[in-house]
Design a protein around this motif. Structure first.
Motif, PDB file in Angstrom:
ATOM      1  N   SER A   1       0.833  -1.201   0.000  1.00  0.00           N
ATOM      2  CA  SER A   1       0.000   0.000   0.000  1.00  0.00           C
ATOM      3  C   SER A   1       0.868   1.252   0.000  1.00  0.00           C
ATOM      4  N   ASP A   2       0.208   2.399  -0.163  1.00  0.00           N
ATOM      5  CA  ASP A   2       0.925   3.677  -0.162  1.00  0.00           C
ATOM      6  C   ASP A   2       1.677   3.917   1.145  1.00  0.00           C
ATOM      7  N   ASP A   3       1.182   3.344   2.244  1.00  0.00           N
ATOM      8  CA  ASP A   3       1.864   3.507   3.528  1.00  0.00           C
ATOM      9  C   ASP A   3       2.785   2.321   3.834  1.00  0.00           C
ATOM     10  N   ALA A   4       3.178   1.583   2.769  1.00  0.00           N
ATOM     11  CA  ALA A   4       4.131   0.473   2.849  1.00  0.00           C
ATOM     12  C   ALA A   4       3.630  -0.695   3.680  1.00  0.00           C
TER      13      ALA A   4
ATOM     14  N   ALA B   1      -6.453  -6.541  -6.996  1.00  0.00           N
ATOM     15  CA  ALA B   1      -7.122  -5.232  -7.024  1.00  0.00           C
ATOM     16  C   ALA B   1      -6.210  -4.197  -7.684  1.00  0.00           C
ATOM     17  N   ALA B   2      -4.915  -4.243  -7.373  1.00  0.00           N
ATOM     18  CA  ALA B   2      -3.960  -3.317  -7.992  1.00  0.00           C
ATOM     19  C   ALA B   2      -3.869  -3.558  -9.498  1.00  0.00           C
TER      20      ALA B   2
ATOM     21  N   PRO C   1      11.115  -7.637   0.998  1.00  0.00           N
ATOM     22  CA  PRO C   1      10.979  -8.890   1.744  1.00  0.00           C
ATOM     23  C   PRO C   1       9.587  -9.126   2.337  1.00  0.00           C
ATOM     24  N   ARG C   2       8.780  -8.077   2.462  1.00  0.00           N
ATOM     25  CA  ARG C   2       7.413  -8.255   2.989  1.00  0.00           C
ATOM     26  C   ARG C   2       6.456  -8.752   1.919  1.00  0.00           C
ATOM     27  N   VAL C   3       6.798  -8.556   0.649  1.00  0.00           N
ATOM     28  CA  VAL C   3       5.916  -8.907  -0.466  1.00  0.00           C
ATOM     29  C   VAL C   3       6.105 -10.374  -0.829  1.00  0.00           C
ATOM     30  N   ARG C   4       4.982 -11.113  -0.871  1.00  0.00           N
ATOM     31  CA  ARG C   4       5.024 -12.527  -1.247  1.00  0.00           C
ATOM     32  C   ARG C   4       4.452 -12.782  -2.634  1.00  0.00           C
ATOM     33  N   VAL C   5       3.711 -11.796  -3.185  1.00  0.00           N
ATOM     34  CA  VAL C   5       3.024 -11.987  -4.468  1.00  0.00           C
ATOM     35  C   VAL C   5       3.235 -10.766  -5.353  1.00  0.00           C
TER      36      VAL C   5
END
Length: 134
Positions: free
Chosen positions: A32-35, A50-51, A111-115
């Motif tokens: 998201s915009d707030d990371a 959705a993105a 590293p937080r993103v899985r997809v």
């Protein structure tokens, strides 16, 4: 001729329209915009789709215009194929399923993103991007 629709991410375009009618959609994630990234895998997939739909809409396209979708998943063996299919099917109607690939990766850009999901779509008839920069 190539038309680029800007992105909030520096150095890339969300969608590039290639003469002949192809829309090349950059990788979309749940960041998201707030990371923030949802902790729940289902919610992360949902937000990434959705993105993708938002990027398509910015180019005047719909999920039905998708020709190909590639889904990159970090730690794929630990993820449920059924979950991935169920979330995808909430966003892409069964009658308009694009060619697809599901690729397991060791890491993504954060590293937080899985997809991450990228796509190729066919520009709708009469396509003329608003606010684009050639």
């Amino acid at each position: 001729m190539v038309t680029r629709l800007p992105s909030a991410v520096p150095g890339i375009s969300d969608v590039v329209h290639v003469a002949g009618g192809l829309l090349l959609v950059s990788g979309q994630t749940a960041l998201s915009d707030d990371a923030d990234v949802p902790e729940d895998f289902d919610a992360e997939l949902d937000r990434a789709f959705a993105a993708l739909v938002t990027a398509l809409a910015g180019a005047g396209a719909l999920p039905a215009d998708l020709a190909r979708v590639t889904i990159y998943v970090r730690d794929l063996p630990n993820r449920s194929l059924e979950t991935i299919r169920a979330v995808r099917d909430r966003w892409i109607a069964p009658g308009s399923r694009p060619a697809s690939a599901l690729i397991g990766v060791a890491a993504l850009f954060d590293p937080r993103v899985r997809v991450e999901i990228d796509a190729i779509a066919v520009a709708p008839a009469g396509y003329a991007p608003a606010g684009s920069a050639a």
